[in-house]
Each structure stands twice: as C-alpha cells, then as structure tokens.
Write a protein that holds these residues in place. Structure first.
Motif, mmCIF file in Angstrom:
data_model
loop_
_atom_site.group_PDB
_atom_site.id
_atom_site.type_symbol
_atom_site.label_atom_id
_atom_site.label_comp_id
_atom_site.label_asym_id
_atom_site.label_seq_id
_atom_site.Cartn_x
_atom_site.Cartn_y
_atom_site.Cartn_z
ATOM 1 N N ALA A 122 -25.114 -14.009 -33.543
ATOM 2 C CA ALA A 122 -23.784 -14.548 -33.243
ATOM 3 C C ALA A 122 -22.710 -13.997 -34.184
ATOM 4 O O ALA A 122 -22.970 -13.682 -35.344
ATOM 5 C CB ALA A 122 -23.816 -16.072 -33.335
ATOM 6 N N ASP A 123 -21.500 -13.899 -33.640
ATOM 7 C CA ASP A 123 -20.314 -13.633 -34.467
ATOM 8 C C ASP A 123 -19.687 -14.942 -34.934
ATOM 9 O O ASP A 123 -19.140 -15.027 -36.038
ATOM 10 C CB ASP A 123 -19.259 -12.862 -33.661
ATOM 11 N N VAL A 124 -19.764 -15.955 -34.068
ATOM 12 C CA VAL A 124 -19.144 -17.260 -34.329
ATOM 13 C C VAL A 124 -20.177 -18.350 -34.109
ATOM 14 O O VAL A 124 -20.908 -18.344 -33.107
ATOM 15 C CB VAL A 124 -17.946 -17.517 -33.384
ATOM 16 N N ILE A 125 -20.249 -19.286 -35.058
ATOM 17 C CA ILE A 125 -21.101 -20.463 -34.888
ATOM 18 C C ILE A 125 -20.202 -21.688 -34.913
ATOM 19 O O ILE A 125 -19.499 -21.939 -35.896
ATOM 20 C CB ILE A 125 -22.186 -20.557 -35.979
ATOM 21 N N ALA A 126 -20.207 -22.431 -33.819
ATOM 22 C CA ALA A 126 -19.383 -23.628 -33.682
ATOM 23 C C ALA A 126 -20.283 -24.854 -33.631
ATOM 24 O O ALA A 126 -21.443 -24.771 -33.227
ATOM 25 C CB ALA A 126 -18.530 -23.549 -32.408
ATOM 26 N N ARG B 260 -13.542 -28.797 -29.954
ATOM 27 C CA ARG B 260 -14.541 -27.862 -30.478
ATOM 28 C C ARG B 260 -14.980 -26.865 -29.404
ATOM 29 O O ARG B 260 -15.074 -25.665 -29.652
ATOM 30 C CB ARG B 260 -15.732 -28.667 -30.985
ATOM 31 N N VAL B 261 -15.256 -27.390 -28.201
ATOM 32 C CA VAL B 261 -15.713 -26.510 -27.131
ATOM 33 C C VAL B 261 -14.608 -25.548 -26.700
ATOM 34 O O VAL B 261 -14.855 -24.352 -26.485
ATOM 35 C CB VAL B 261 -16.222 -27.332 -25.932
ATOM 36 N N LYS B 262 -13.388 -26.033 -26.606
ATOM 37 C CA LYS B 262 -12.289 -25.142 -26.217
ATOM 38 C C LYS B 262 -12.078 -24.031 -27.243
ATOM 39 O O LYS B 262 -11.807 -22.884 -26.878
ATOM 40 C CB LYS B 262 -11.008 -25.950 -26.014
ATOM 41 N N ASP C 50 -12.533 -20.072 -26.500
ATOM 42 C CA ASP C 50 -11.502 -19.092 -26.852
ATOM 43 C C ASP C 50 -12.106 -17.927 -27.638
ATOM 44 O O ASP C 50 -11.731 -16.761 -27.436
ATOM 45 C CB ASP C 50 -10.392 -19.746 -27.672
ATOM 46 N N CYS C 51 -13.049 -18.254 -28.528
ATOM 47 C CA CYS C 51 -13.722 -17.187 -29.287
ATOM 48 C C CYS C 51 -14.509 -16.275 -28.343
ATOM 49 O O CYS C 51 -14.471 -15.042 -28.466
ATOM 50 C CB CYS C 51 -14.657 -17.789 -30.332
ATOM 51 N N ALA C 52 -15.236 -16.896 -27.410
ATOM 52 C CA ALA C 52 -16.019 -16.106 -26.455
ATOM 53 C C ALA C 52 -15.116 -15.277 -25.552
ATOM 54 O O ALA C 52 -15.423 -14.127 -25.227
ATOM 55 C CB ALA C 52 -16.895 -17.031 -25.619
ATOM 56 N N ARG C 53 -13.960 -15.845 -25.170
ATOM 57 C CA ARG C 53 -13.005 -15.140 -24.313
ATOM 58 C C ARG C 53 -12.468 -13.884 -25.015
ATOM 59 O O ARG C 53 -12.145 -12.891 -24.368
ATOM 60 C CB ARG C 53 -11.860 -16.075 -23.941
ATOM 61 N N SER C 54 -12.384 -13.959 -26.342
ATOM 62 C CA SER C 54 -11.857 -12.817 -27.101
ATOM 63 C C SER C 54 -12.909 -11.739 -27.339
ATOM 64 O O SER C 54 -12.636 -10.730 -27.990
ATOM 65 C CB SER C 54 -11.292 -13.294 -28.444
ATOM 66 N N GLY C 55 -14.115 -11.968 -26.821
ATOM 67 C CA GLY C 55 -15.163 -10.956 -26.935
ATOM 68 C C GLY C 55 -16.188 -11.215 -28.023
ATOM 69 O O GLY C 55 -17.111 -10.420 -28.200
ATOM 70 N N LYS C 56 -16.053 -12.318 -28.751
ATOM 71 C CA LYS C 56 -16.999 -12.629 -29.820
ATOM 72 C C LYS C 56 -18.240 -13.325 -29.259
ATOM 73 O O LYS C 56 -18.138 -14.171 -28.374
ATOM 74 C CB LYS C 56 -16.338 -13.520 -30.865
ATOM 75 N N LYS C 57 -19.388 -12.947 -29.798
ATOM 76 C CA LYS C 57 -20.634 -13.618 -29.415
ATOM 77 C C LYS C 57 -20.651 -14.988 -30.104
ATOM 78 O O LYS C 57 -20.732 -15.073 -31.323
ATOM 79 C CB LYS C 57 -21.839 -12.781 -29.821
ATOM 80 N N ILE D 154 -29.575 -31.999 -23.485
ATOM 81 C CA ILE D 154 -29.881 -33.433 -23.374
ATOM 82 C C ILE D 154 -28.910 -34.204 -24.252
ATOM 83 O O ILE D 154 -29.009 -34.165 -25.484
ATOM 84 C CB ILE D 154 -31.342 -33.724 -23.783
ATOM 85 N N TYR D 155 -27.943 -34.866 -23.649
ATOM 86 C CA TYR D 155 -26.904 -35.626 -24.354
ATOM 87 C C TYR D 155 -26.130 -34.764 -25.345
ATOM 88 O O TYR D 155 -25.620 -35.277 -26.340
ATOM 89 C CB TYR D 155 -27.491 -36.830 -25.104
ATOM 90 N N ALA D 156 -26.062 -33.476 -25.105
ATOM 91 C CA ALA D 156 -25.415 -32.593 -26.082
ATOM 92 C C ALA D 156 -24.293 -31.813 -25.407
ATOM 93 O O ALA D 156 -23.657 -32.293 -24.476
ATOM 94 C CB ALA D 156 -26.462 -31.697 -26.741
ATOM 95 N N MET D 157 -24.049 -30.581 -25.862
ATOM 96 C CA MET D 157 -22.817 -29.895 -25.512
ATOM 97 C C MET D 157 -22.930 -28.911 -24.359
ATOM 98 O O MET D 157 -21.909 -28.391 -23.888
ATOM 99 C CB MET D 157 -22.280 -29.162 -26.746
ATOM 100 N N ALA D 158 -24.126 -28.639 -23.870
ATOM 101 C CA ALA D 158 -24.262 -27.648 -22.797
ATOM 102 C C ALA D 158 -23.430 -28.033 -21.574
ATOM 103 O O ALA D 158 -22.754 -27.195 -20.973
ATOM 104 C CB ALA D 158 -25.733 -27.486 -22.412
ATOM 105 N N GLY D 159 -23.455 -29.298 -21.219
ATOM 106 C CA GLY D 159 -22.716 -29.748 -20.039
ATOM 107 C C GLY D 159 -21.217 -29.622 -20.201
ATOM 108 O O GLY D 159 -20.511 -29.207 -19.269
ATOM 109 N N LEU D 160 -20.699 -29.988 -21.382
ATOM 110 C CA LEU D 160 -19.260 -29.908 -21.607
ATOM 111 C C LEU D 160 -18.794 -28.456 -21.626
ATOM 112 O O LEU D 160 -17.707 -28.141 -21.107
ATOM 113 C CB LEU D 160 -18.886 -30.617 -22.910
ATOM 114 N N ILE D 161 -19.587 -27.568 -22.197
ATOM 115 C CA ILE D 161 -19.224 -26.142 -22.167
ATOM 116 C C ILE D 161 -19.100 -25.672 -20.723
ATOM 117 O O ILE D 161 -18.127 -25.017 -20.337
ATOM 118 C CB ILE D 161 -20.272 -25.284 -22.918
#
Length: 248
Positions: A26-30, A60-62, A66-73, A84-91
């Motif tokens: 990864a380039d960015v870890i959120a 946080r997800v937005k 934005d980081c991914a939109r700019s080309g960063k992994k 499971i009750y986490a962030m995959a769905g919101l992304i």
C-alpha cells in the motif's frame, strides 16, 4: 485501487498472508486510530496514514477513496473481518454513490472475525447453525434488534453478540439476555470473551442467568449456546449431531 483489509483480532500471528501483502504494497493506510495501532508497526513504515476517531467512518472512507482516486494504492484496515460489521460495506456504498465502481478497483481481504476468535478460545460453540447480532442501535433501531434476538432465540440458533455494552448503552445487554432467556434454559452456557488474542484477554463461560453485564464492554463478544450446548472439560461444545448418526 482500494482494499478493505482485515487485521483479525489483533494478534500479529492471526494476520492472514493476503492482508500482510496488501499492507506491504500500500501507499496509503487508512483506519480508525485504534485499528492503526493494531497494525504491525513495520507495515506502517513509509506509508501515508489517514486516521480518524470512532465516529468518523464516513469522513475516513471518503478520504481513503480520494487517495485511491488520485492513483494511490489505498488500504482501509478493519479489526476482525472487514466484511463483518466493518468498513467494506461503507466503502462500496461510497464508491456507488460517487459513481466510481467502474473506475476504482475494490477488493476485500478476509480475516479472522471476532466470533471466530471468541469461538476458538471457548472451545467449539459454533459447530451448528448460529446467528450474529450487534446490539448497537446507532444505525439499527432497537426495536428491530429485539425482533432479531427473539427470532434467533426461538429458532434455537447459537447467538454471537457484538457491541454488547458501551458507556452510553448500559441496559441493552441485560434486555437482550432477558429476551433470549424467554426461549432458553437459565443454565444455557454463555461464553464471554474480552479482548480476544490481545493483552488483557479474558475468557469465561457461565450460565445464562449468571452473566455479569457490568464486566462487559465494546471489546467483548458473547456467544450464547443453543438448547444442546454444554460445558465439557471446561470448554463450550455445541454438538453437530454426529452422536445421533454414528457410534462415537
């Protein structure tokens, strides 16, 4: 590229290889600041970190999108399993809302969920059909949670309870156990696991009518047995039914 990456319960040995590889690449870890702290430090080195507090999920997800939109992994770290009750769905929701599903590649890296970790420490309580229910009413009305508890208890599912009690929610766990108690024996085993595979871990199994709700917090998972669950050798066991078909 944006990936929802599962950290598992927190012990580095339970971080799956695919998650480790995604973090290394990864380039960015959120992530929520508490989950950033669960990430092995060597995997954070040289990375751009995007971190917010507990109630900052959308922000946080937005920011990660934005980081991914700019080309960063970009990686979004989640405790347990990201799906499971986490962030995959919101992304996925935000990618959908911003019409980015065809533009930004998205992937979920699975991991060891909280109920998997709790079950392993307790023995074998999830050997038959089970339901997982969160008691948090931040996004789900309490009346609907009550209906789900009643339905699962009446159907004799083993029940894994997430988000059982917080500083602001003092009474819901007691109410939930009372609902389940309408359909279960007072002697039904209940596993109570706090901070699974992390410092301060606690593992106990007590009868349903002896659960001390005051010892429970948001880092606790409870597993309520079904009508067949029993304690054997100090471990919870929910028989699958082999004893009815085979000579064991």
């Amino acid at each position: 590229m944006i990936k929802a990456v599962s950290l598992g319960p927190g012990d580095e040995s339970l971080l799956v290889p695919a998650a480790r590889a995604a973090l290394q690449d990864a380039d960015v870890i959120a992530g929520y600041k508490g989950y950033i702290e669960l990430t092995p430090p060597e995997l954070l080195e040289g990375k751009e970190i995007v971190s917010t507090g507990m109630m900052g999920e959308v922000e946080r997800v937005k920011a990660a999108v934005d980081c991914a939109r700019s080309g960063k992994k970009t990686v979004m770290v989640c405790s347990g399993d990201a799906g499971i009750y986490a962030m995959a769905g919101l992304i996925l929701e935000i990618l959908e809302a911003e019409n980015l599903l065809e533009t930004i590649p998205f992937e979920v890296i699975p991991g060891v969920a909280a109920f998997n970790a709790a079950s392993a420490l307790l023995g074998a309580p999830l050997m038959h059909d089970f339901a997982s229910i969160s008691l948090s009413d931040l996004l789900t009305p309490w009346e609907r949670i009550e209906k789900r508890l009643s339905a699962a208890a009446e159907a004799d599912f083993v029940i894994a309870i997430y988000n059982p009690r917080s500083r602001k929610r003092h009474d819901q766990l007691r109410k939930a156990l009372d609902i389940i108690g309408k359909f279960r024996s007072p002697e039904t085993p209940v596993g109570v696991v706090g901070k699974a595979y992390r410092p301060g871990q606690s593992v106990t199994a007590v009868p349903l009518n002896q659960v001390d709700v005051e010892t429970v917090d948001m880092q606790t998972v409870l597993i309520v047995g079904n009508s067949a669950t029993r304690i054997t050798g100090g471990r919870m066991l929910t028989p699958r039914g082999y004893h009815r078909k085979y000579d064991i």
